[in-house]
Scaffold this motif. Sequence first.
Motif, short mmCIF file in Angstrom:
data_model
loop_
_atom_site.label_atom_id
_atom_site.label_comp_id
_atom_site.label_asym_id
_atom_site.label_seq_id
_atom_site.Cartn_x
_atom_site.Cartn_y
_atom_site.Cartn_z
N LEU A 68 0.67 -1.11 0.08
CA LEU A 68 0.13 0.01 0.07
C LEU A 68 0.89 1.20 0.15
O LEU A 68 0.74 2.42 -0.70
N PHE A 69 1.98 1.19 0.70
CA PHE A 69 3.00 2.21 0.85
C PHE A 69 3.36 2.55 -0.56
O PHE A 69 3.48 3.93 -1.01
N ARG B 66 2.07 2.54 -3.19
CA ARG B 66 1.14 2.90 -4.31
C ARG B 66 0.41 4.49 -3.71
O ARG B 66 -0.18 5.08 -4.47
N THR B 67 1.25 4.98 -2.68
CA THR B 67 0.99 6.32 -2.44
C THR B 67 1.63 7.10 -3.24
O THR B 67 2.98 6.87 -3.71
#
Lengths: 257, 322
Positions: free
Chosen positions: B160-161, B163-164
């Motif tokens: 997720l990180f 994808r930021t």
Amino acid sequence: MIELDKITKIFGINTVNENILLSDFSFKAEKGDFVSIVGSNGSGKTTLLNLIGGSLTPEKGKIYLDGEDITGKPEYLRSRRISRVYQNPALGTVPDMTIFENLMLAENKNKPALLTFAKDKKKTDFYRELLSGLGLSLEDKLDIKTGLLSGGQRQALALVMSTMTKTDLLLLDEHTAALDPKTAEIIMRLTDKVVKEKNITVLMVTHNLRFAVEYGNRTVMMHKGQIVIDKGGNDKENLKVSDLLGTFNEISVECGN
Amino acid sequence: MLFLNTTIDGLQLGLCFAVLALGLYISYSILDFPDLSVDGTFPLGGVVCTILLYRLGINPLLSLPITFVFGAAAGLLTGILHVRFKMSKLLAGIIMMTGLMSVTLALTSLLTDDGSPSVIFGFIQKNVKIPTLFSPEKGDLYITAVLLVITVICKVIIDLFFRTKLGYMIRATGSNETLVTSLGKNPGLYKIIGIAAAGGFTAVSGALYAQYTLNYDNTCGSGKVVLALASIIIGTAVFSGIRFLSDTSAVIFGAIIYSLCLNYIVLLDTNGIYTKLLNAVLFALILIFNGKISEFLGRKKGLKKTQSKQSIPQGFGGQQDD
């Protein structure tokens, strides 16, 4: 408007190889100018761009962008107002990321990069439209990593990315030099189109004398850290490749090349 | 039975080390920073976690995010040494690793009653067992499940990180620093953030390892860079070609495979003289056959790349001719 005021740049200072490349060099380009800079190797063209871009700092003198003194500003802060396309097509994009991701990065320029999700599928149409203007069918390759594109495709993408957000000055560092003649022609036409659309001030270093004559509204030839030809306006309209070549030959004879 | 136990052990250790490999994946694979400080950050996580559990009585699960912070602080320092003081990547890591060896040893003095440092500290003190995430009486299935859940959580956080927007910048920094500069951002900042995050996960792995082995050993850091590196290489070589499998999952599988191999070596070499040599040979073989494994499996990324390359029309020169 970009102005260099009495710049002195010395390489290898205090060594035997000390080389004073620029000495009390002054140069000014007005807003909206498209200046082509030609000159032999070692004449100081690329150094000029590096000084403006911020990867080099001058020993003496000041650099002003729209009146603001940017001489001591770090490169990444200058980049917020100055965009650059390099000779090496690999430098203008992130090879490990897709075209889509690269465009997202470029669009996020000068905005904070925090913990919000980067990918916005809604942008797809906008990006497709943006790329279809290039006529390189890059719009169908949004999910392909840019490392897989050809040099010309990458350079076109780099050009789009560097002008995607508002920029005050565009530095083109022999950006067609690594391309085959045909692709170089395409990228050059594309450059002209983008620059005219967005009305950006441009400094373009090139070895292609024809590009220097055909494009832009001002042509400058440099030699040994000096400006030897500077033609703008009507003079530039009447300038021919042969004129440049003539001066080039004189210089070369002088240097013994 | 011995073989089965070895396999289960290897699997569980592999899951412990998977978190470590995920950490090094951030610094090594994404940022191209072979962070040698791992050998020091790993025991740092272990000793911090042990202190938290034994002296402060903190919940074993809660101890993991706290160890992450300590590991991240160590990573931050490594990053600053490299970025701010322009040390080479390897040297910045070596300096941190060397320094941390003393730091961790000094910290062990908080564990002993007489305040003297101790190289080894068992989790059973005066017949009282320090509570951990893995109570052996609950059985192997439970322990494996807990490890699996923690590893997957770490993986998801990392996925997720990246994808930021911040994650994008870190990926871009690892791939093309010049472009990050062109975007008006300071690549040094993103390097430091990435290396700090890597240090955090390394420390968490050290904490898991201490809790799992019920033992803090100040020398547990030695060879962890190699282990993590091997995991990443095995993982990406064997699994990266599979489309639906992310790189992070591949790294986890790589860690499990490598750890299983190490355990089987111990089984082969009963008197333990040649264990390290066999480890080295195994690692060398992996490096030698790195490309061949995937070629053999016929689904290597590189192979896919060349295929997809051919499917792209040649430049735009070609298209212009049409």
